[in-house]
Motif scaffolding. Structure first.
Motif, PDB file in Angstrom:
ATOM      1  N   ALA A   4      -6.809  45.684 -63.325  1.00  0.00           N
ATOM      2  CA  ALA A   4      -5.815  45.765 -62.179  1.00  0.00           C
ATOM      3  C   ALA A   4      -4.536  43.932 -61.976  1.00  0.00           C
ATOM      4  N   VAL A   5      -3.150  45.238 -61.434  1.00  0.00           N
ATOM      5  CA  VAL A   5      -1.660  44.122 -61.357  1.00  0.00           C
ATOM      6  C   VAL A   5      -1.727  42.962 -60.000  1.00  0.00           C
ATOM      7  N   LYS A   7      -0.994  41.520 -57.035  1.00  0.00           N
ATOM      8  CA  LYS A   7       0.239  41.668 -56.468  1.00  0.00           C
ATOM      9  C   LYS A   7       1.495  41.804 -56.186  1.00  0.00           C
ATOM     10  N   ARG A  45       4.107  51.399 -57.524  1.00  0.00           N
ATOM     11  CA  ARG A  45       3.599  51.132 -57.959  1.00  0.00           C
ATOM     12  C   ARG A  45       2.216  51.436 -56.735  1.00  0.00           C
ATOM     13  N   ASP A  47      -0.029  51.122 -53.925  1.00  0.00           N
ATOM     14  CA  ASP A  47      -0.530  50.267 -53.555  1.00  0.00           C
ATOM     15  C   ASP A  47      -2.102  50.323 -52.335  1.00  0.00           C
ATOM     16  N   GLU A 152      -2.682  54.277 -60.272  1.00  0.00           N
ATOM     17  CA  GLU A 152      -1.834  53.385 -60.265  1.00  0.00           C
ATOM     18  C   GLU A 152      -0.443  53.025 -60.404  1.00  0.00           C
ATOM     19  N   HIS A 374      -3.615  48.549 -55.043  1.00  0.00           N
ATOM     20  CA  HIS A 374      -3.126  46.406 -55.912  1.00  0.00           C
ATOM     21  C   HIS A 374      -3.550  46.093 -54.642  1.00  0.00           C
TER      22      HIS A 374
END
Ligand SMILES: [Zn+2]
Ligand SMILES: [Zn+2]
Length: 374
Positions: A4-5, A7, A45, A47, A152, A374
């Motif tokens: 997971a990226v 924030k 991306r 979220d 994602e 995310h």
């Protein structure tokens, strides 16, 4: 699987987790390459993405999703359409947005070249689903004709983006497009609703947002009908002046009572109940306008003579056309109504199936179930 990226880490992996639809009711978590933005597009991306009733329809029946000229099953298709996120990469020619911008994403980009798209009616694009092979007209509708948001990352045209104001949570920002649909319905009714009576039938997400947007635009009185007191209470918090539980009072009689026998100028029909159009015709006054944002599953008899004799206008809307999402986003940025009240549950991407279960079975009174990616 990718990790997971964080924030604020905008680095882009090459692979991403994505749910795909195999057969009906069969969602599977896979790995896909992260897509690349083209001309006038950005990579978003994701979220947060909200679950919608239409997602359930797509997952069970296929329609209204339409992939490569047919039903969306077994085509590596990723559903999900009510999402927001962060711009992480700009395609050629993009100067409208910057990397790091938080954006809500409209579902429909349309094709941009047909008569309806040119009128701003891109949710009614005449080239719906034509975006493949030698039929490629470039149509785009996230989670309907192209990959959507249960993943994602997603590529989006700049025309479909609206800035998310600072201070608005990701979860609330997924509701911008829902409020945009309500705004589009009120646009269809003429838009100038200040001081005029509005009945909203059905306190689902679009109905509740119709109450909120109608009130923010000055409608008076705003009346909400429904069957569940908890939903009606939410309607009051979002701006309804009166709520009617149709289990305990006839809705037409109640509207007449509240308006001193006159009826209202507008009805937003968000229930899909079989008799709702007939009832709406008895709620509006002569020359009144009705917008259908929901519909019954089966064909249903309608008293057309009443419609004609009383010069009643009926509109149908699909989605969030004519940049209505931008107007809704502006109202939410001004904190004109607490949209976040209708967000009830959050799950991580891996638990999408649990999210669907909560949404479909209305577990713990679930309304908007959000998947936090995310
Ligand atoms: Zn939706
Ligand atoms: Zn078009």
């Amino acid at each position: 699987m990718t990790t997971a990226v964080r924030k604020n880490d905008l680095s882009i992996p090459s692979k991403m987790k994505a749910w795909v639809l195999d057969g009906p009711e069969q969602l599977r978590l896979v790995e896909k390459p992260v897509p690349q933005p083209g001309l006038a597009e950005v990579l978003v991306r994701i979220d947060a993405v909200a679950i919608c009733g239409t997602d359930v329809e797509i997952i069970t029946k296929g329609l209204p999703a339409w992939i490569e000229g047919g039903l969306p099953f077994n085509k590596n298709f990723t559903p999900g359409h009510e999402y927001m996120g962060t711009v992480v990469k700009l395609g050629a020619g993009v100067d409208e947005y910057n990397i790091g911008d938080r954006v809500a994403v409209e579902i429909h980009a349309g094709c941009g070249r047909c008569e309806r798209c040119r009128m701003g009616m891109y949710t009614s694009c005449l080239n719906y689903g034509l975006n493949y092979g030698d039929k490629n007209k470039g149509h785009r509708a996230n989670g309907f004709t192209t990959d959507g948001g249960f993943t994602e990352y997603a590529v989006n045209h700049v025309n479909t983006l609206a800035h998310v104001p600072d201070g608005m949570s990701d979860e609330e920002a997924t509701l911008i497009v829902t409020a945009g649909t309500a705004m589009y319905g009120l646009d269809a009714l003429g838009g100038l609703v200040a001081g005029e009576g509005l009945v909203v039938t059905g306190p689902g997400p679009i109905g509740l947002m119709s109450v909120a947007v109608g009130k923010a635009l000055g409608a008076q009185p705003v009346i909400l009908t429904g069957t569940r007191d908890a939903r009606l209470k939410l309607g009051t918090q979002l701006g309804a002046d009166h709520v009617i539980n149709i289990r305990s009072e006839d809705p037409v009689q109640a509207v007449k009572r509240i308006t001193g026998g006159k009826g209202v100028q507008y009805v937003m029909e968000c229930s899909g109940a079989p008799n709702s159009l007939n009832e709406a015709m008895d709620m509006v006054n002569r020359g009144g306008r009705i917008c259908l944002a929901a519909f019954p599953g089966e064909p249903t008899p309608v008293d057309l003579a009443k419609l004609v004799r009383n010069n009643i206008y009926v509109y149908g809307i699909r989605g969030e056309g004519k940049s209505a999402t931008h107007r809704a986003a502006a109202l939410m940025a001004q904190k004109r109504f607490p949209a976040k009240l209708i967000h009830t549950h959050t799950f991580p991407l891996e638990e999408l199936q649990t999210g669907f279960k909560y949404f479909r079975e209305r577990i713990e009174d679930a309304i908007k179930v959000v998947i936090k990616v995310h």
